[in-house]
Write an enzyme that holds these catalytic residues in place. Structure first.
Site, PDB file in Angstrom:
ATOM      1  N   ASP A 152       0.952  -1.181  -0.107  1.00  0.00           N
ATOM      2  CA  ASP A 152      -0.095   0.148  -0.167  1.00  0.00           C
ATOM      3  C   ASP A 152       0.698   1.472   0.101  1.00  0.00           C
ATOM      4  OD1 ASP A 152      -1.844   2.122   0.546  1.00  0.00           O
ATOM      5  OD2 ASP A 152      -3.102   0.667   1.793  1.00  0.00           O
ATOM      6  N   ASP A 220     -10.456   3.964  -2.496  1.00  0.00           N
ATOM      7  CA  ASP A 220     -10.979   2.724  -1.505  1.00  0.00           C
ATOM      8  C   ASP A 220     -12.578   2.706  -1.733  1.00  0.00           C
ATOM      9  OD1 ASP A 220      -8.578   2.259  -0.476  1.00  0.00           O
ATOM     10  OD2 ASP A 220      -9.137   3.273   1.472  1.00  0.00           O
TER      11      ASP A 220
END
Length: 395
Positions: A152, A220
């Site tokens: 990430d 997201d």
């Protein structure tokens, strides 16, 4: 829109590498030949994840039939990390007392274990990242028996913001993913490499060159219809960048988390299947209703996602809130999704000639598991609000 120097360089290199003897692009490394299927802890549990939770999810993956339907990865997201020892080796925190034992347990269930890190000094949740310890971390993951890494970008953002130019920032990002790619490969253990960097710098154009088996194309997802639709339908035009070993990733599934209706979850699942997207459930597998299990384990829908041709589908037409998407399948048939983005039912017509068929077609309704026999165009259908008519069509 002009290409950044970093992106253009990656595209040129990607083209040239195919002509270098011995070079094996991502789709030939044997990993993620089809879109990965499994579960991830973040959507439902966020920070509240520990060894017991992961074991319970693994057991439920088996008992609910999810594993037999194709879901095999149990992925731990952020907040598992502790501190580093005196030699710099990452240690799990107290919530995960023995990561090797956990991996052994997951493997004993016929499943694989995934983990999470960041190329920055810290992760999104401010836990220990992999910056400066890439090779150490890769070796640790391999020793534990890890099968999947979600990497990430979060922790690298400050460093990128401090870069003097956008091109320099993108080079920092790309180089960080290359560094972990090389570290993972050096271990000799097959570890699926998931790039989580939110579509920055059109990652679909260079993700394969840094070894990515899948890459996030968006920010997201969350458990609301508007966000799911924004992300899913926003994948239009990206199909040419996906294929065996390298997949566009519109983020995890929200099916079963309670924020959408059953119709909306069926639309969500059908759209992800047409997109050949990774199917990573994000709900609590231990408390699923029969309806949720039915959506997640529908064999006909999963077969579209996992089709051997490895082709991502794309949008064919849009008329107001009605969108028609198709995906070519290995047997010559096509998956056809008639999506209604309006909250109320809408009636439309499907012209199979515009979808590449001549004359009458044979169709199966995938959600109803019902053969519709031979049908002709124009085919009038009524699609529920925020719903989908999902067909497998052949000549």
């Amino acid at each position: 829109m002009t290409l950044s120097r970093t992106r253009l360089t990656c595209i040129v290199l990607a083209s040239l590498l195919f002509f270098i003897p011995g070079f094996a692009p991502a789709q030939q490394d044997g990993l993620a030949a089809r879109p990965p299927m499994g579960w991830n802890s973040w959507n439902h549990f966020h920070r509240n994840v520990d060894d017991a939770t992961i074991r319970a999810q693994a057991e439920a993956m088996v008992s609910t039939g999810m594993r037999d339907a194709g879901y095999i990865y149990i992925n731990i997201d952020d907040t598992w990390q502790g501190t580093r020892d005196a030699k710099g080796n990452i240690q799990p925190n107290s919530k995960f007392p023995d990561m090797k034992a956990l991996a052994d347990f997951v493997h004993s269930k016929g499943l694989k274990l995934g983990i999470y890190s960041s190329p920055g000094t810290t992760t999104c949740a401010k836990f220990e990242g992999s910056y400066g310890h890439e090779l150490q971390d890769a070796r640790t993951y391999a020793a534990w028996g890890i099968d999947y890494l979600k990497y990430d970008l979060c922790g690298l953002r400050d460093q990128m913001k401090a870069a003097p130019t956008p091109e320099t920032a993108n080079k920092i990002m790309v180089d960080s993913y290359i560094k972990m790619r090389d570290a993972l490969r050096s271990t000799g253990r097959p570890i699926v490499y998931s790039l989580c960097q939110y579509g920055n710098d059109a990652v679909w154009r260079w993700g394969t060159t840094v070894g990515g088996n899948l890459w996030r194309t968006t920010g997201d997802i969350n458990d609301h219809y508007a966000r799911m639709a924004e992300i899913g339908f926003g994948q239009a035009g990206l199909s040419r960048f996906a294929g065996p070993g390298h997949w566009n990733d519109p983020d995890m599934l929200e099916v079963g988390n309670g924020g959408m209706t059953a119709e909306e979850y069926r639309q969500h699942m059908a759209l992800w299947a047409i997109l050949a997207a990774p199917l990573l459930a994000g709900n609590d597998l231990t408390t699923m209703t029969p309806e949720t299990i039915a959506i997640l384990t529908n064999r006909d829908v999963i077969a579209v996602d996992q089709d051997a041709a490895g082709k991502q589908g794309d949008r064919v037409s849009a008329e107001g809130p009605i969108e028609i998407w198709t995906k070519p399948l290995a047997d010559g048939s096509k998956a056809v999704g008639v999506f209604n983005r309006h909250p109320s039912a809408m009636t439309t017509q499907v012209d199979f000639a515009r979808l590449g068929f001549s004359g009458p077609v044979k169709a199966k309704d995938l959600w109803l598991s019902k053969d519709l026999g031979t049908i002709s165009a124009p085919y009038a259908v009524t699609v529920p609000g925020h719903g989908v008519l999902f067909l497998r069509v052949s000549q």
